[in-house]
Design a protein around this motif. Structure first.
Motif: not given
Length: 133
Positions: A49, A52, A84, A87
């Motif tokens: 992540a 991102i 994001l 996540t």
């Protein structure tokens, strides 16, 4: 230290529009939160992540950009940050980390996740409001 980035804003001048102010807020949020959010994602095992955040580094807007270009950049940022945020929401509450020695990790980690999530949610809401105007 936890900081609060206010998302309710007054337009600084008559010539500045909601999109311009949102871009300024996005830049301030990113400068303030990038490192902390990256650490939280890494500690939670969400290193992928962090890409991102790297994608956010690639967003670029020329100084003489047209309003539609500004809108496109803000829409892309909003969509990226919304992904994001999802996540971040997947990180279990009361996530227990272990140190390299097998000892429980810091209790403050959950607080960092919640604070980072709240600030991320605020900037996504800011972008949504500006794009809806």
């Amino acid at each position: 230290m936890n900081s609060i980035v206010f998302t309710h804003f007054a337009v600084p001048s008559a010539s500045a529009g909601a999109l311009d102010v949102a871009l300024h807020r996005l830049g301030a949020w990113f400068d303030t939160e990038r490192e902390t959010l990256g650490r939280v994602l890494t500690q939670a095992g969400r290193r992928g992540a962090c890409r991102i955040l790297d994608m956010m580094d690639q967003l670029h807007l020329d100084g003489d950009a047209m309003p539609h270009e500004l809108r496109e950049v803000l829409e892309e940022a909003r969509d990226t940050l919304a992904a994001l945020l999802e996540t971040l929401r997947e990180i279990p509450t009361c996530c227990r980390l272990e140190t390299a020695w097998g000892l429980p990790g810091p209790d403050t980690f959950d607080r960092h996740v919640r604070w980072s999530g709240a600030r991320l949610e605020d900037i996504v809401a800011t972008l949504n409001r500006a794009l809806a105007a």
